[in-house]
Every structure is written in structure tokens, then in C-alpha cells.
Motif scaffolding. Structure first.
Motif, mmCIF file in Angstrom:
data_model
loop_
_atom_site.group_PDB
_atom_site.id
_atom_site.type_symbol
_atom_site.label_atom_id
_atom_site.label_comp_id
_atom_site.label_asym_id
_atom_site.label_seq_id
_atom_site.Cartn_x
_atom_site.Cartn_y
_atom_site.Cartn_z
ATOM 1 N N SER A 46 0.810 -1.216 0.000
ATOM 2 C CA SER A 46 0.000 0.000 0.000
ATOM 3 C C SER A 46 0.850 1.275 0.000
ATOM 4 O O SER A 46 2.055 1.250 0.231
ATOM 5 C CB SER A 46 -0.906 0.018 1.240
ATOM 6 O OG SER A 46 -0.158 0.347 2.408
ATOM 7 N N GLU A 47 0.169 2.383 -0.240
ATOM 8 C CA GLU A 47 0.813 3.695 -0.163
ATOM 9 C C GLU A 47 1.290 4.009 1.259
ATOM 10 O O GLU A 47 2.216 4.791 1.442
ATOM 11 C CB GLU A 47 -0.153 4.785 -0.641
ATOM 12 C CG GLU A 47 -0.354 4.802 -2.144
ATOM 13 C CD GLU A 47 0.927 5.160 -2.896
ATOM 14 O OE1 GLU A 47 1.629 6.103 -2.489
ATOM 15 O OE2 GLU A 47 1.227 4.463 -3.891
ATOM 16 N N ASP A 48 0.654 3.408 2.265
ATOM 17 C CA ASP A 48 1.074 3.639 3.654
ATOM 18 C C ASP A 48 2.488 3.154 3.900
ATOM 19 O O ASP A 48 3.132 3.563 4.866
ATOM 20 C CB ASP A 48 0.130 2.938 4.627
ATOM 21 C CG ASP A 48 -1.241 3.582 4.673
ATOM 22 O OD1 ASP A 48 -1.352 4.779 4.352
ATOM 23 O OD2 ASP A 48 -2.201 2.871 5.017
ATOM 24 N N PHE A 51 7.439 4.519 1.768
ATOM 25 C CA PHE A 51 8.791 5.010 2.048
ATOM 26 C C PHE A 51 9.732 3.894 2.459
ATOM 27 O O PHE A 51 10.935 4.087 2.575
ATOM 28 C CB PHE A 51 8.745 6.106 3.121
ATOM 29 C CG PHE A 51 9.949 7.008 3.106
ATOM 30 C CD1 PHE A 51 10.182 7.868 2.053
ATOM 31 C CD2 PHE A 51 10.865 6.978 4.137
ATOM 32 C CE1 PHE A 51 11.301 8.696 2.033
ATOM 33 C CE2 PHE A 51 11.983 7.797 4.139
ATOM 34 C CZ PHE A 51 12.202 8.662 3.076
ATOM 35 N N SER A 52 9.222 2.689 2.653
ATOM 36 C CA SER A 52 10.055 1.550 3.035
ATOM 37 C C SER A 52 10.880 1.089 1.838
ATOM 38 O O SER A 52 10.384 0.994 0.716
ATOM 39 C CB SER A 52 9.189 0.387 3.521
ATOM 40 O OG SER A 52 9.996 -0.728 3.838
ATOM 41 N N THR A 53 12.153 0.830 2.075
ATOM 42 C CA THR A 53 13.026 0.368 0.998
ATOM 43 C C THR A 53 13.439 -1.088 1.194
ATOM 44 O O THR A 53 14.314 -1.584 0.509
ATOM 45 C CB THR A 53 14.295 1.241 0.905
ATOM 46 O OG1 THR A 53 14.969 1.194 2.162
ATOM 47 C CG2 THR A 53 13.944 2.667 0.553
ATOM 48 N N GLY A 54 12.817 -1.745 2.121
ATOM 49 C CA GLY A 54 13.103 -3.161 2.328
ATOM 50 C C GLY A 54 13.252 -3.492 3.792
ATOM 51 O O GLY A 54 13.312 -2.611 4.645
ATOM 52 N N GLY A 55 13.303 -4.734 4.063
ATOM 53 C CA GLY A 55 13.456 -5.206 5.429
ATOM 54 C C GLY A 55 12.829 -6.571 5.574
ATOM 55 O O GLY A 55 12.245 -7.108 4.631
ATOM 56 N N VAL A 56 12.937 -7.122 6.750
ATOM 57 C CA VAL A 56 12.307 -8.401 7.050
ATOM 58 C C VAL A 56 11.167 -8.117 8.020
ATOM 59 O O VAL A 56 11.374 -7.517 9.071
ATOM 60 C CB VAL A 56 13.314 -9.395 7.684
ATOM 61 C CG1 VAL A 56 12.613 -10.675 8.094
ATOM 62 C CG2 VAL A 56 14.444 -9.682 6.714
ATOM 63 N N PHE A 57 9.986 -8.516 7.644
ATOM 64 C CA PHE A 57 8.825 -8.308 8.492
ATOM 65 C C PHE A 57 8.475 -9.638 9.148
ATOM 66 O O PHE A 57 8.093 -10.592 8.493
ATOM 67 C CB PHE A 57 7.658 -7.751 7.666
ATOM 68 C CG PHE A 57 7.926 -6.360 7.180
ATOM 69 C CD1 PHE A 57 7.541 -5.265 7.939
ATOM 70 C CD2 PHE A 57 8.605 -6.148 5.991
ATOM 71 C CE1 PHE A 57 7.816 -3.977 7.504
ATOM 72 C CE2 PHE A 57 8.875 -4.869 5.545
ATOM 73 C CZ PHE A 57 8.480 -3.784 6.311
#
Length: 66
Positions: A46-48, A51-57
Motif C-alpha cells: 500500500s501507499e502507507d 517510504f520503506s526500501t526493504g526489510g524483514v517483516f
């Protein structure tokens, strides 16, 4: 994403002992629901989350051993 085991139709093929063993490794003491994984995927797309450019969720319920 790093999900924990989700209780699905596949559990019908497992022994109760195996299911209990898997559950014993999850500190939240429950399996993740498929809709919880879907909600995280929707948020990531989503648009929310623009700004995230990656990571482990981690959606493992705190599971530290595999």
C-alpha cells in the motif's frame, strides 16, 4: 516476510503431536491466521508503506527456533 505456521487444511495431514510441537515453539501460543498474513502483505503493497526500501517483516509470533 517470516511467518509462523498458519493453521490450514494441511494440518489434517499432521499428527496431533507434531502440531503441538510446532505450537510449543511459538511464544504467542497460537498459529498465525491466514488473514493476518494477508493484512501484512496488503500493507506492504500500500501507499502507507511507500517510504520503506526493504526489510524483514516478522509475523512469527516471536518464534526464535526453526
Amino acid at each position: 516476510m517470516t511467518p509462523a505456521a498458519a493453521k490450514t487444511e494441511m494440518f489434517a495431514q499432521m499428527t496431533p503431536a507434531h502440531i503441538e510441537f510446532m505450537l510449543s515453539k511459538i511464544p504467542m501460543n497460537r498459529f498465525v491466521e491466514p488473514h493476518e498474513i494477508a493484512a501484512l502483505i496488503c500493507w506492504l503493497a500500500s501507499e502507507d508503506c511507500s517510504f520503506s526500501t526493504g526489510g524483514v517483516f516478522d509475523i512469527s509470533g516471536g518464534r526464535a527456533t526453526y
